[in-house]
Design an enzyme around this catalytic site. Sequence first.
Site, mmCIF file in Angstrom:
data_model
loop_
_atom_site.group_PDB
_atom_site.id
_atom_site.type_symbol
_atom_site.label_atom_id
_atom_site.label_comp_id
_atom_site.label_asym_id
_atom_site.label_seq_id
_atom_site.Cartn_x
_atom_site.Cartn_y
_atom_site.Cartn_z
ATOM 1 N N ASP A 1 5.297 -4.942 -6.961
ATOM 2 C CA ASP A 1 4.131 -4.569 -6.373
ATOM 3 C C ASP A 1 3.315 -3.607 -7.157
ATOM 4 O O ASP A 1 3.631 -2.672 -7.502
ATOM 5 C CB ASP A 1 4.354 -4.062 -4.774
ATOM 6 C CG ASP A 1 4.745 -5.116 -3.700
ATOM 7 O OD1 ASP A 1 5.701 -4.830 -3.281
ATOM 8 O OD2 ASP A 1 3.986 -6.065 -3.683
ATOM 9 N N MET B 1 -0.086 -11.764 3.661
ATOM 10 C CA MET B 1 0.254 -10.209 4.143
ATOM 11 C C MET B 1 0.309 -10.265 5.284
ATOM 12 O O MET B 1 -0.246 -10.710 6.327
ATOM 13 C CB MET B 1 -0.758 -9.551 3.627
ATOM 14 C CG MET B 1 -0.910 -9.407 2.122
ATOM 15 S SD MET B 1 0.653 -9.073 0.883
ATOM 16 C CE MET B 1 0.798 -7.353 1.856
ATOM 17 N N HIS C 1 9.859 -9.542 -6.717
ATOM 18 C CA HIS C 1 8.460 -9.269 -6.307
ATOM 19 C C HIS C 1 8.116 -7.878 -6.929
ATOM 20 O O HIS C 1 8.680 -6.824 -6.318
ATOM 21 C CB HIS C 1 8.375 -9.278 -4.826
ATOM 22 C CG HIS C 1 7.123 -9.157 -4.312
ATOM 23 N ND1 HIS C 1 6.441 -10.281 -4.178
ATOM 24 C CD2 HIS C 1 6.336 -8.272 -3.444
ATOM 25 C CE1 HIS C 1 5.194 -9.955 -3.745
ATOM 26 N NE2 HIS C 1 5.099 -8.504 -3.456
ATOM 27 N N SER D 1 11.047 -7.002 -2.928
ATOM 28 C CA SER D 1 10.244 -6.007 -3.658
ATOM 29 C C SER D 1 10.713 -4.938 -4.278
ATOM 30 O O SER D 1 11.353 -3.913 -3.362
ATOM 31 C CB SER D 1 9.157 -5.720 -2.336
ATOM 32 O OG SER D 1 8.414 -4.419 -2.987
ATOM 33 N N ASP E 1 4.974 -11.543 3.249
ATOM 34 C CA ASP E 1 5.156 -10.096 2.464
ATOM 35 C C ASP E 1 4.833 -9.034 3.389
ATOM 36 O O ASP E 1 3.434 -8.791 3.766
ATOM 37 C CB ASP E 1 4.302 -9.962 1.277
ATOM 38 C CG ASP E 1 4.344 -8.859 0.584
ATOM 39 O OD1 ASP E 1 3.599 -8.608 -0.395
ATOM 40 O OD2 ASP E 1 5.404 -8.076 1.061
ATOM 41 N N HIS F 1 2.409 -9.235 -7.886
ATOM 42 C CA HIS F 1 1.532 -9.139 -6.767
ATOM 43 C C HIS F 1 0.499 -7.856 -6.962
ATOM 44 O O HIS F 1 0.912 -7.000 -6.968
ATOM 45 C CB HIS F 1 2.213 -8.883 -5.394
ATOM 46 C CG HIS F 1 1.206 -8.534 -4.267
ATOM 47 N ND1 HIS F 1 1.829 -8.063 -2.902
ATOM 48 C CD2 HIS F 1 -0.113 -8.822 -4.021
ATOM 49 C CE1 HIS F 1 0.691 -8.157 -2.324
ATOM 50 N NE2 HIS F 1 -0.441 -8.480 -2.755
ATOM 51 N N MET G 1 -0.020 -1.532 -7.822
ATOM 52 C CA MET G 1 -0.885 -1.016 -7.047
ATOM 53 C C MET G 1 -1.935 0.156 -7.858
ATOM 54 O O MET G 1 -1.290 0.669 -8.706
ATOM 55 C CB MET G 1 -0.413 -0.318 -5.796
ATOM 56 C CG MET G 1 0.378 -1.043 -4.839
ATOM 57 S SD MET G 1 1.347 -0.273 -3.441
ATOM 58 C CE MET G 1 2.056 -1.501 -2.788
ATOM 59 N N MET H 1 -2.033 -5.863 -6.607
ATOM 60 C CA MET H 1 -3.101 -5.209 -5.574
ATOM 61 C C MET H 1 -3.966 -4.159 -6.469
ATOM 62 O O MET H 1 -4.063 -2.941 -6.233
ATOM 63 C CB MET H 1 -2.419 -4.459 -4.504
ATOM 64 C CG MET H 1 -1.451 -5.331 -3.521
ATOM 65 S SD MET H 1 -0.543 -4.615 -2.463
ATOM 66 C CE MET H 1 1.129 -4.640 -3.967
ATOM 67 N N GLY I 1 7.206 -6.052 6.348
ATOM 68 C CA GLY I 1 7.778 -5.899 7.432
ATOM 69 C C GLY I 1 8.689 -7.177 7.819
ATOM 70 O O GLY I 1 9.324 -7.306 9.119
HETATM 71 C C1 DX5 Z 1 3.077 -3.771 0.598
HETATM 72 C C2 DX5 Z 1 3.782 -4.575 -0.620
HETATM 73 C C3 DX5 Z 1 5.052 -5.417 0.094
HETATM 74 C C4 DX5 Z 1 5.854 -4.301 0.692
HETATM 75 C C5 DX5 Z 1 6.982 -4.952 1.467
HETATM 76 O O1 DX5 Z 1 1.701 -3.673 0.200
HETATM 77 O O2 DX5 Z 1 2.866 -5.801 -0.848
HETATM 78 O O3 DX5 Z 1 5.537 -6.165 -0.795
HETATM 79 O O4 DX5 Z 1 6.503 -3.696 -0.537
HETATM 80 O O5 DX5 Z 1 7.824 -4.154 1.833
HETATM 81 P P1 DX5 Z 1 8.770 -4.092 3.226
HETATM 82 O O6 DX5 Z 1 9.513 -5.346 2.951
HETATM 83 O O7 DX5 Z 1 9.407 -2.672 3.005
HETATM 84 O O8 DX5 Z 1 7.746 -4.246 4.395
HETATM 85 ZN ZN ZN Z 2 3.477 -7.222 -2.330
#
Ligand code: DX5
Ligand code: ZN
Length: 219
Positions: free
Chosen positions: A36, A138, A34, A9, A176, A67, A38, A69, A178
């Site tokens: 993200d 998630m 990936h 990501s 996705d 992704h 937002m 969001m 942690g």
């Molecule tokens: C959170 C994102 C994830 C996040 C993962 O909303 O969708 O992709 O960036 O990041 P880590 O691997 O640091 O948890």
């Molecule tokens: Zn993501």
Amino acid sequence: MKKIQISPSILSADFSQLGNEIKRLEEGGADLIHVDVMDGHFVPNLTIGPPVIKNLREYTKLPFDVHLMISPVHKYIENYAKAGADIITIHPEATENLKDSINLIKKLGKKAGVSLNPETEIKTLIDEIEHIDLVLVMSVNPGFGGQEFMPEVLTKIKELKDIKEKNQYHFSIEVDGGVNFSNSKIILEAGADILVSGTTVFKENNGDIKTNIEKLKSI
Ligand code: DX5
Ligand code: ZN
């Protein structure tokens, strides 16, 4: 032997150097990128949009695993397809008609992903599951990198794997949030095909991306 893929990501990347960071990911053995997206409305954070993705497109041939969001999402799907997304993943809560949004993504020649938040059940996508290319599970509440993996989603991963195998569906299972060296094995054994990782890939081993990607893949 199942092919394990890593989709780092860029949320954890240096946003002032995104082009070079994407090159580092490719050199480090990433399978996908990936991205993200937002909107500060569907999730309490704001990142990048189509113009940035368009500019990043020339830095790699790797698939952009985008992704979204964002909500509402349907009217923006075409913008991300045109910007260079290869996989467009949406949240069911962000569209009035999941079937229409999946059909639009595929009409645009892209792979359709649907993302399930930790509290969102598989039944929200079950009617469309045979048409879905990727289910993004998630394992954190979306919005930020660096959060703790929520082990309760392992049950959901296992359930998705059973549904996929029983019905010979083609969707990939991507996890996705942690994901790190201590949980990647159990996540893969539960049925994940693709691991998303931001913090672990960019921050562990003094930012040695190649080592971190290889370590996440090794089970
Ligand atoms: C959170 C994102 C994830 C996040 C993962 O909303 O969708 O992709 O960036 O990041 P880590 O691997 O640091 O948890
Ligand atoms: Zn993501």
